[in-house]
Scaffold this motif. Structure first.
Motif, PDB file in Angstrom:
ATOM      1  N   MET A  39       0.632  -0.805   0.006  1.00  9.48           N
ATOM      2  CA  MET A  39       0.210  -0.238   0.360  1.00  9.48           C
ATOM      3  C   MET A  39       1.197   1.087  -0.114  1.00  9.48           C
ATOM      4  SD  MET A  39      -2.482   1.513   2.842  1.00  9.48           S
ATOM      5  CE  MET A  39      -1.438   1.921   3.452  1.00  9.48           C
ATOM      6  N   VAL A  40       0.681   2.056  -1.063  1.00  7.43           N
ATOM      7  CA  VAL A  40       1.923   3.075  -0.839  1.00  7.43           C
ATOM      8  C   VAL A  40       0.489   4.532  -0.686  1.00  7.43           C
ATOM      9  CG1 VAL A  40       2.988   4.667  -2.006  1.00  7.43           C
ATOM     10  CG2 VAL A  40       2.651   2.096  -2.426  1.00  7.43           C
ATOM     11  N   PHE A  41       0.855   5.630  -0.369  1.00 12.42           N
ATOM     12  CA  PHE A  41       0.233   6.439  -0.022  1.00 12.42           C
ATOM     13  C   PHE A  41       1.716   7.439  -0.380  1.00 12.42           C
ATOM     14  CE2 PHE A  41      -2.634   5.665   3.376  1.00 12.42           C
ATOM     15  CZ  PHE A  41      -3.802   6.493   3.009  1.00 12.42           C
ATOM     16  N   HIS A  42       0.938   8.580  -1.234  1.00 12.51           N
ATOM     17  CA  HIS A  42       2.171   9.892  -1.915  1.00 12.51           C
ATOM     18  C   HIS A  42       0.949  11.343  -2.176  1.00 12.51           C
ATOM     19  CE1 HIS A  42       0.213   9.092  -6.058  1.00 12.51           C
ATOM     20  NE2 HIS A  42       0.219   7.848  -5.443  1.00 12.51           N
ATOM     21  N   LYS A  43       2.341  11.807  -2.960  1.00 13.35           N
ATOM     22  CA  LYS A  43       1.656  12.923  -2.923  1.00 13.35           C
ATOM     23  C   LYS A  43       1.366  13.290  -4.384  1.00 13.35           C
ATOM     24  CE  LYS A  43       2.525  18.199  -3.527  1.00 13.35           C
ATOM     25  NZ  LYS A  43       3.721  18.671  -3.427  1.00 13.35           N
ATOM     26  N   ALA A  44      -0.277  13.655  -4.517  1.00  9.93           N
ATOM     27  CA  ALA A  44      -0.442  13.375  -6.452  1.00  9.93           C
ATOM     28  C   ALA A  44       0.778  13.847  -6.606  1.00  9.93           C
ATOM     29  CB  ALA A  44      -2.207  13.813  -5.847  1.00  9.93           C
ATOM     30  N   GLY A  45       0.860  14.158  -8.555  1.00 11.10           N
ATOM     31  CA  GLY A  45       1.808  14.707  -9.032  1.00 11.10           C
ATOM     32  C   GLY A  45       1.023  16.359  -9.844  1.00 11.10           C
ATOM     33  N   ASP A  46       1.850  17.486 -10.225  1.00  5.01           N
ATOM     34  CA  ASP A  46       1.476  18.770 -10.226  1.00  5.01           C
ATOM     35  C   ASP A  46       1.328  18.236 -11.826  1.00  5.01           C
ATOM     36  OD1 ASP A  46       3.130  18.501 -12.240  1.00  5.01           O
ATOM     37  OD2 ASP A  46       4.694  20.028  -9.891  1.00  5.01           O
ATOM     38  N   GLY A  47       1.253  17.208 -12.304  1.00  8.87           N
ATOM     39  CA  GLY A  47       0.420  17.480 -13.951  1.00  8.87           C
ATOM     40  C   GLY A  47       1.811  18.529 -15.083  1.00  8.87           C
ATOM     41  N   THR A  48       2.858  18.338 -14.141  1.00 10.84           N
ATOM     42  CA  THR A  48       3.763  18.195 -15.362  1.00 10.84           C
ATOM     43  C   THR A  48       4.631  17.711 -15.395  1.00 10.84           C
ATOM     44  OG1 THR A  48       5.388  18.832 -13.228  1.00 10.84           O
ATOM     45  CG2 THR A  48       3.864  20.601 -14.374  1.00 10.84           C
ATOM     46  N   ALA A  49       4.781  16.433 -15.353  1.00  9.95           N
ATOM     47  CA  ALA A  49       5.127  15.996 -15.878  1.00  9.95           C
ATOM     48  C   ALA A  49       5.134  14.730 -17.471  1.00  9.95           C
ATOM     49  CB  ALA A  49       5.297  14.038 -15.261  1.00  9.95           C
ATOM     50  N   PRO A  50       5.795  14.325 -17.531  1.00  6.54           N
ATOM     51  CA  PRO A  50       5.794  14.412 -19.125  1.00  6.54           C
ATOM     52  C   PRO A  50       5.145  12.908 -19.579  1.00  6.54           C
ATOM     53  CG  PRO A  50       8.650  13.942 -18.494  1.00  6.54           C
ATOM     54  CD  PRO A  50       7.657  14.120 -17.508  1.00  6.54           C
ATOM     55  N   PHE A  51       4.511  12.157 -18.638  1.00  2.00           N
ATOM     56  CA  PHE A  51       4.104  10.335 -18.782  1.00  2.00           C
ATOM     57  C   PHE A  51       2.552  11.360 -17.946  1.00  2.00           C
ATOM     58  CE2 PHE A  51       6.943  11.514 -14.893  1.00  2.00           C
ATOM     59  CZ  PHE A  51       6.054  10.803 -13.838  1.00  2.00           C
ATOM     60  N   GLU A  52       1.465  10.189 -18.078  1.00  2.00           N
ATOM     61  CA  GLU A  52       0.339   9.620 -17.332  1.00  2.00           C
ATOM     62  C   GLU A  52       1.155   9.317 -15.881  1.00  2.00           C
ATOM     63  OE1 GLU A  52      -2.307   7.403 -19.538  1.00  2.00           O
ATOM     64  OE2 GLU A  52      -1.726   7.845 -20.887  1.00  2.00           O
ATOM     65  N   ALA A  53      -0.529  10.449 -15.135  1.00  2.00           N
ATOM     66  CA  ALA A  53      -0.019  10.117 -13.964  1.00  2.00           C
ATOM     67  C   ALA A  53       0.004   8.703 -13.246  1.00  2.00           C
ATOM     68  CB  ALA A  53      -0.896  11.281 -13.089  1.00  2.00           C
ATOM     69  N   ASP A  54      -1.150   8.486 -13.286  1.00  4.97           N
ATOM     70  CA  ASP A  54      -1.429   7.293 -13.575  1.00  4.97           C
ATOM     71  C   ASP A  54      -0.911   5.878 -13.684  1.00  4.97           C
ATOM     72  OD1 ASP A  54      -2.620   6.921 -16.011  1.00  4.97           O
ATOM     73  OD2 ASP A  54      -3.611   5.440 -15.573  1.00  4.97           O
ATOM     74  N   ALA A  55       0.240   6.028 -14.548  1.00  6.45           N
ATOM     75  CA  ALA A  55       1.754   5.475 -14.343  1.00  6.45           C
ATOM     76  C   ALA A  55       2.440   4.671 -13.397  1.00  6.45           C
ATOM     77  CB  ALA A  55       1.818   5.577 -15.444  1.00  6.45           C
ATOM     78  N   VAL A  56       2.282   5.586 -13.243  1.00  2.09           N
ATOM     79  CA  VAL A  56       3.012   5.209 -11.688  1.00  2.09           C
ATOM     80  C   VAL A  56       2.965   4.814 -10.306  1.00  2.09           C
ATOM     81  CG1 VAL A  56       5.312   7.412 -12.469  1.00  2.09           C
ATOM     82  CG2 VAL A  56       3.307   7.951 -11.093  1.00  2.09           C
ATOM     83  N   THR A  57       1.456   4.396 -10.386  1.00  2.00           N
ATOM     84  CA  THR A  57       0.864   3.713  -9.635  1.00  2.00           C
ATOM     85  C   THR A  57       0.136   2.498 -10.171  1.00  2.00           C
ATOM     86  OG1 THR A  57      -1.070   5.327  -9.579  1.00  2.00           O
ATOM     87  CG2 THR A  57       0.636   5.892  -8.600  1.00  2.00           C
ATOM     88  N   ARG A  58       0.615   2.629 -11.351  1.00  2.70           N
ATOM     89  CA  ARG A  58       0.099   1.240 -12.042  1.00  2.70           C
ATOM     90  C   ARG A  58      -0.207   0.243 -11.286  1.00  2.70           C
ATOM     91  NH1 ARG A  58       0.408   2.506 -17.358  1.00  2.70           N
ATOM     92  NH2 ARG A  58      -1.323   4.121 -16.682  1.00  2.70           N
ATOM     93  N   GLY A  59      -1.267  -1.240 -11.090  1.00  2.00           N
ATOM     94  CA  GLY A  59      -0.936  -2.030 -10.578  1.00  2.00           C
ATOM     95  C   GLY A  59      -0.411  -1.920  -8.934  1.00  2.00           C
ATOM     96  N   LEU A  60      -0.854  -1.214  -8.078  1.00  4.15           N
ATOM     97  CA  LEU A  60      -0.468  -1.014  -6.896  1.00  4.15           C
ATOM     98  C   LEU A  60      -1.412  -0.257  -6.587  1.00  4.15           C
ATOM     99  CD1 LEU A  60       3.174   0.894  -7.156  1.00  4.15           C
ATOM    100  CD2 LEU A  60       2.518  -1.436  -6.066  1.00  4.15           C
ATOM    101  N   GLN A  61      -2.135  -0.524  -4.714  1.00  6.66           N
ATOM    102  CA  GLN A  61      -3.017   0.319  -4.054  1.00  6.66           C
ATOM    103  C   GLN A  61      -2.337   1.225  -3.523  1.00  6.66           C
ATOM    104  OE1 GLN A  61      -4.040  -3.128  -0.551  1.00  6.66           O
ATOM    105  NE2 GLN A  61      -5.012  -0.602   0.680  1.00  6.66           N
ATOM    106  N   ALA A  62      -2.402   2.495  -4.266  1.00  7.51           N
ATOM    107  CA  ALA A  62      -1.911   3.617  -3.999  1.00  7.51           C
ATOM    108  C   ALA A  62      -3.552   4.927  -3.611  1.00  7.51           C
ATOM    109  CB  ALA A  62      -1.424   3.878  -4.909  1.00  7.51           C
ATOM    110  N   ARG A  63      -2.699   5.517  -2.693  1.00  2.56           N
ATOM    111  CA  ARG A  63      -4.075   6.342  -2.337  1.00  2.56           C
ATOM    112  C   ARG A  63      -3.165   8.087  -2.229  1.00  2.56           C
ATOM    113  NH1 ARG A  63      -7.418   4.519   2.587  1.00  2.56           N
ATOM    114  NH2 ARG A  63      -8.161   6.341   2.007  1.00  2.56           N
TER     115      ARG A  63
END
Length: 103
Positions: A39-63
């Motif tokens: 389970m991962v808690f993390h700060k939401a991205g600010d939208g400036t990264a050059p990839f889709e935000a859900d790509a870095v949490t795909r397959g994880l139980q993330a909040r």
């Protein structure tokens, strides 16, 4: 994997992280691939990264959280998850320190 888990029980690791990235996602999904509930808690991205935000949490139980995480929500989620191990890499975040003290 044995991290305080009983025989036959899947280990559970809660990760309290600052911001997600590709390398963190790779490490955490590799851990999950070893039959560990993650389970991962993390700060939401600010939208400036050059990839889709859900790509870095795909397959994880993330909040994700914005601004500052709600301490009560973090503590409650960690308590429900009942991790065998807690990985905290953001000690400057008060909600994470509070959750760690309760473990």
């Amino acid at each position: 994997m044995e991290v305080g888990a009983q025989a036959g029980e899947r280990a559970r690791v809660a990760i309290l992280w600052q911001g997600m990235s590709g390398y963190a996602h790779a490490a955490f999904t590799r851990l999950a691939a070893r039959d560990v509930d993650v389970m991962v808690f993390h700060k939401a991205g600010d939208g400036t990264a050059p990839f889709e935000a859900d790509a870095v949490t795909r397959g994880l139980q993330a909040r994700a959280w914005s601004g500052a995480p709600d301490a009560g929500e973090v503590e409650a989620a960690v308590a429900r998850f009942a991790p065998h191990a807690l990985l905290v890499s953001s000690w400057h975040i008060d909600a994470y320190r509070r959750a760690a003290r309760r473990r």
